[in-house]
Design a protein around this motif. Structure first.
Motif, PDB file in Angstrom:
ATOM      1  N   ALA A 154      -1.069  -1.027   7.645  1.00 33.97           N
ATOM      2  CA  ALA A 154      -0.626  -0.277   6.469  1.00 33.97           C
ATOM      3  C   ALA A 154       0.524   0.622   6.887  1.00 33.97           C
ATOM      4  O   ALA A 154       0.453   1.303   7.906  1.00 33.97           O
ATOM      5  N   SER A 155       1.565   0.613   6.074  1.00 40.75           N
ATOM      6  CA  SER A 155       2.771   1.374   6.381  1.00 40.75           C
ATOM      7  C   SER A 155       3.158   2.208   5.162  1.00 40.75           C
ATOM      8  O   SER A 155       3.195   1.696   4.038  1.00 40.75           O
ATOM      9  N   GLY A 156       3.410   3.496   5.382  1.00 38.62           N
ATOM     10  CA  GLY A 156       3.773   4.373   4.282  1.00 38.62           C
ATOM     11  C   GLY A 156       4.781   5.410   4.701  1.00 38.62           C
ATOM     12  O   GLY A 156       5.216   5.446   5.862  1.00 38.62           O
ATOM     13  N   PRO A 157       5.161   6.284   3.786  1.00 39.10           N
ATOM     14  CA  PRO A 157       6.204   7.276   4.099  1.00 39.10           C
ATOM     15  C   PRO A 157       5.776   8.296   5.149  1.00 39.10           C
ATOM     16  O   PRO A 157       6.632   8.918   5.778  1.00 39.10           O
ATOM     17  N   ARG A 195      11.209  -5.492   0.881  1.00 38.81           N
ATOM     18  CA  ARG A 195      11.555  -6.558  -0.065  1.00 38.81           C
ATOM     19  C   ARG A 195      11.130  -6.235  -1.494  1.00 38.81           C
ATOM     20  O   ARG A 195      11.821  -6.609  -2.445  1.00 38.81           O
ATOM     21  N   LEU A 196      10.014  -5.542  -1.659  1.00 35.86           N
ATOM     22  CA  LEU A 196       9.538  -5.217  -3.004  1.00 35.86           C
ATOM     23  C   LEU A 196       9.821  -3.767  -3.390  1.00 35.86           C
ATOM     24  O   LEU A 196       9.364  -3.304  -4.438  1.00 35.86           O
ATOM     25  N   VAL A 197      10.568  -3.075  -2.533  1.00 35.61           N
ATOM     26  CA  VAL A 197      10.979  -1.685  -2.801  1.00 35.61           C
ATOM     27  C   VAL A 197       9.747  -0.835  -3.135  1.00 35.61           C
ATOM     28  O   VAL A 197       9.649  -0.210  -4.200  1.00 35.61           O
ATOM     29  N   ALA A 198       8.791  -0.849  -2.238  1.00 36.97           N
ATOM     30  CA  ALA A 198       7.549  -0.101  -2.414  1.00 36.97           C
ATOM     31  C   ALA A 198       7.443   0.998  -1.378  1.00 36.97           C
ATOM     32  O   ALA A 198       8.006   0.901  -0.285  1.00 36.97           O
ATOM     33  N   ASP A 199       6.728   2.057  -1.714  1.00 34.12           N
ATOM     34  CA  ASP A 199       6.535   3.163  -0.772  1.00 34.12           C
ATOM     35  C   ASP A 199       5.517   2.820   0.305  1.00 34.12           C
ATOM     36  O   ASP A 199       5.609   3.301   1.441  1.00 34.12           O
ATOM     37  N   VAL A 200       4.521   2.020  -0.057  1.00 42.52           N
ATOM     38  CA  VAL A 200       3.433   1.686   0.860  1.00 42.52           C
ATOM     39  C   VAL A 200       3.278   0.171   0.897  1.00 42.52           C
ATOM     40  O   VAL A 200       3.338  -0.503  -0.144  1.00 42.52           O
ATOM     41  N   GLY A 201       3.111  -0.363   2.093  1.00 43.40           N
ATOM     42  CA  GLY A 201       2.849  -1.794   2.242  1.00 43.40           C
ATOM     43  C   GLY A 201       1.603  -2.009   3.085  1.00 43.40           C
ATOM     44  O   GLY A 201       1.354  -1.265   4.034  1.00 43.40           O
ATOM     45  N   VAL A 202       0.821  -3.002   2.728  1.00 43.79           N
ATOM     46  CA  VAL A 202      -0.356  -3.346   3.517  1.00 43.79           C
ATOM     47  C   VAL A 202      -0.349  -4.847   3.744  1.00 43.79           C
ATOM     48  O   VAL A 202       0.033  -5.622   2.864  1.00 43.79           O
TER      49      VAL A 202
END
Length: 423
Positions: free
Chosen positions: A379-382, A348-355
């Protein structure tokens, strides 16, 4: 050369009653230590003349006494008159200072639509100085002061922390204060920060390494849900501090995350910046505390995209795309929901990493299966994902603060690992 000693006196009945927390005492103590001055005591006293006088007489026995508060225009602002009595000095109106305070007060009177006569008695009070005192300048209408006695140099500063910190810098340039500091030798300071290990375990490792001494003083402190080892290193303590640092590094490498003074939020942002990644937060239990810690760091906009506070289930569904069947099957407080929140905020925020975090902060809402103090994080990342959870029986504020710190450390771990570390 004997290390100069200082006493810090913080005044204000609101501090003694617990209505406000003292920020000035810890700040001044840290400043003094960094300058090589020993803060022998930090005294917090109310506005009682007797209590204040006793504290100032205590301060007169030190090389330097730094006083905070009690410089206002009202009847319970008693610091200057009490200090004059302690030192046996007359109070006299400083004409130049009176005109300076008057100019500020006339501006206040005009803005408030009140006659200056209402302010005049307070102006005269604030412009009254003990013989021999020098003004450091104004903070609002309150002047900071420096005054020498037979044994001690007194620095008197206003109570509001931003005003105190500004005039403290002026005090450091004043000649009598500089004379005290010339006898001091600022120590080297080192801090090793650990996360995920107990205070007692770190204490045991320090003891096994030989403990402090030989010019290196070690203090172990549980701070912000981390364990910090503060090393104060004297002129002859460099080798000892090096040995202690190396031993602790070898013992707790997986738990040691900082040796350069940086907090975890700074490290997370630097990891993102170095790798060219952006970060977003999805918060439920913490209600924005994670984002607040990140945005408190200057330059955070280089990497931080934003955050979503998703408290209600419908907000989790609508704003983060958490599937309704996940919420139905596992509940809002679950590893599955935390994972969906982290993935959703990335999208939703077009981010590489979300926590993300979701939990039960209390005091109500807990069950036998999901008690108060249970928090899930993700935590989720590429390069992969990491999940975690904890359950601590604590008050609401503690659970929320601990979750915010845990979320940042989870991101730090995610970004510090290589692809091969994920399973």
């Amino acid at each position: 050369m004997t290390r100069p000693r200082a006493v810090v006196v913080v005044t204000g009945s609101e501090l003694v009653r617990g209505d406000r927390s003292d920020l000035n005492g810890p700040f001044l103590a840290r400043e003094l230590v960094s300058l090589g001055v020993e803060p022998a005591r930090v005294l917090v006293v109310g506005d009682s003349p007797a209590e204040l006088e006793a504290a100032l007489r205590d301060g007169a026995e030190a090389d330097l006494c730094v006083v905070s508060g009690g410089l206002g225009p009202t009847h319970d602002d008693r610091t200057v008159e009490t200090l004059a009595r302690v030192l046996g000095r007359e109070l006299r109106v400083d004409g130049d200072l009176e005109r300076e305070i008057e100019a500020v007060s006339r501006g206040h009177a005009e803005r408030l639509g009140r006659p200056y006569a209402d302010f005049a008695p307070g102006v005269r009070k604030q412009a009254s100085l003990p013989d021999g005192a020098r003004s450091l300048g104004l903070a609002g209408t309150a002047p900071g002061l420096v005054i020498e006695s037979a044994g001690a140099t007194f620095v008197v500063l206003p109570g509001p922390p931003p005003e105190l910190r500004r005039l403290w810098q002026a005090a450091l340039e004043d000649e009598p204060v500089r004379a005290v500091l010339a006898r001091a030798e600022p120590p080297e300071r080192r801090t090793l920060r650990f996360y995920g290990v107990s205070e007692s375990a770190v204490a045991g490792a320090l003891q096994d390494a030989g403990g402090d001494g030989d010019g290196a003083e070690a203090t172990i402190c549980a701070r912000d849900f981390e364990i910090h080892v503060d090393l104060v290193v004297g002129p002859e303590g460099g080798a000892k501090a090096d040995a202690l640092s190396a031993a602790l590094r070898d013992w707790g490498g997986e738990f040691l995350f900082s040796e350069d003074g940086r907090a975890v939020a700074e490290i997370v942002l630097e990891l993102c910046r170095t790798r060219g990644l952006t970060l977003a937060t999805a918060e439920s239990a913490t209600g924005g505390l994670v984002a607040a810690r990140l945005t408190a760091i200057p330059g955070s906009s280089d990497s931080f995209r934003g955050g979503v506070i998703a408290y209600a289930n419908e907000v989790k569904e609508r704003e983060l795309g958490v599937p309704a069947d996940v919420l139905t099957a596992h509940g809002a407080v679950s590893a599955e929901t935390a994972a969906a929140m982290a993935t959703g905020v990335r999208e939703r925020l077009v981010a590489d990493v979300g926590v993300s975090d979701t939990g039960i902060a209390g005091p109500g809402g807990g069950t036998a299966d999901k008690p108060v103090g249970l928090v899930y994080l993700h935590a989720s990342g590429p390069d992969g994902e990491l999940g975690a959870h904890f359950s601590v029986p604590a008050d609401r504020e503690t659970v929320r603060a601990r979750a915010a710190v845990a979320a940042l450390h989870l991101v730090r771990r995610l970004l510090s690992q290589s692809r091969d570390d994920f399973v």
